[in-house]
Design a protein around this motif. Structure first.
Motif, PDB file in Angstrom:
ATOM      1  N   ILE A  43      -3.597  30.798 -81.927  1.00 34.53           N
ATOM      2  CA  ILE A  43      -3.801  31.623 -83.118  1.00 34.53           C
ATOM      3  C   ILE A  43      -2.441  31.990 -83.706  1.00 34.53           C
ATOM      4  N   ALA A  86      -5.414  38.911 -83.600  1.00 32.07           N
ATOM      5  CA  ALA A  86      -6.834  38.668 -83.856  1.00 32.07           C
ATOM      6  C   ALA A  86      -7.639  39.950 -83.714  1.00 32.07           C
ATOM      7  N   PRO A 130     -10.808  31.143 -78.349  1.00 25.62           N
ATOM      8  CA  PRO A 130      -9.892  30.572 -79.342  1.00 25.62           C
ATOM      9  C   PRO A 130      -8.848  29.679 -78.684  1.00 25.62           C
ATOM     10  N   PRO A 147      -5.810  34.539 -87.702  1.00 26.07           N
ATOM     11  CA  PRO A 147      -6.594  35.616 -87.089  1.00 26.07           C
ATOM     12  C   PRO A 147      -7.890  35.908 -87.837  1.00 26.07           C
TER      13      PRO A 147
END
Length: 264
Positions: free
Chosen positions: A189, A25, A186, A231
């Protein structure tokens, strides 16, 4: 008052630092900020696999105070300011097995990387932001700050919970001085490392990668959206938060988890 935004070059003239910006990310966030016109600095222990002359890379171990001081000094001596700080670095290498297997070193190393590194960087860059009455700090936390996995990532979850609380407190202090502070949490991911991990699971279990992914989703308690985040999806939201379009947003946590957390 009506504001006019240039969406294609809205970060022109801005200097941004993304920690852990060489992969996952973090890499996607770097690319998103560059596309918006920002000058981007990245820092990690190891240089990115593909050299990019448009990026200023600083090799540093941010889990140590000396590493953060190195980054602060080099950024301010080179550019004279920092407009955007994305504290993206996050890691967990502690063993599974619950609290009884964790040592002081496990706790200390995790807290240093996931909580104290952002604190030190904020402390180093905030004075010049406050002097200019302008700046944005993003703390990348995790839904584990609310939904811990005690068996495998207890120190990481505790550090991210601390980061969320610290971020809110810092915002209360510095937002009146012109600096916005936000938290992005988040869920799972789908990074390149995750893709390799899923392929390994699939190969060992003699199932498809899609079946391996669904097995992990089930182990997490389910993701209503049905898949991990990409991402680029996290990066797109961060790009919005640091832009002039988000000028009134501060002190808030934003969860990007496809609906994983089962409560409001």
């Amino acid at each position: 008052m009506e504001q006019q935004f240039n969406f294609n070059n809205e970060l022109a003239g801005k200097i941004a630092l993304v920690t852990g910006g060489t992969k996952g990310a973090g890499k996607a966030i770097v690319e998103r900020l560059q596309k918006a016109g920002a000058t981007v600095i990245i820092t990690a222990r190891n240089a990115p696999e593909n050299e990019n002359s448009n990026l200023h890379f600083i090799a540093a171990d941010l889990s140590a105070a000396a590493g953060t001081q190195k980054v602060i000094g080099e950024v301010l001596s080179t550019y004279g300011k920092l407009d955007i700080l994305v504290n993206n670095l996050g890691s967990s290498s502690t063993p599974a097995g619950g609290f009884t297997v964790l040592t002081d070193e496990d706790w200390e190393s995790t807290l240093q990387a996931n909580l104290l590194a952002p604190v030190r960087l904020d402390r180093g860059f905030l004075p010049q932001m406050i002097d200019r009455k302008s700046g944005v700090i993003i703390h990348i936390a995790s839904i584990q700050g609310k939904l811990p996995l005690y068996d495998s990532t207890l120190p990481y979850a505790a550090a991210k919970a601390g980061l969320r609380n610290y971020s809110k407190s810092l915002s209360n202090e510095v937002s009146p001085k012109g600096v916005r502070v936000l938290t992005v949490s988040p869920g799972w991911i789908r990074t390149e490392n995750v893709k390799v991990w899923l392929e390994t699971i699939a190969e060992n279990s003699k199932i498809s990668v899609e079946e391996a992914q669904q097995g992990v989703v089930a182990a997490l308690g389910g993701i209503p959206y049905g898949r991990p985040a990409e991402p680029e999806e996290v990066a797109e939201f961060v790009g919005f938060l640091v832009s002039p379009r988000a000028n009134y947003l501060t002190g808030t946590e934003y969860v990007i988890d496809g609906g994983t957390i089962p409560t409001i």
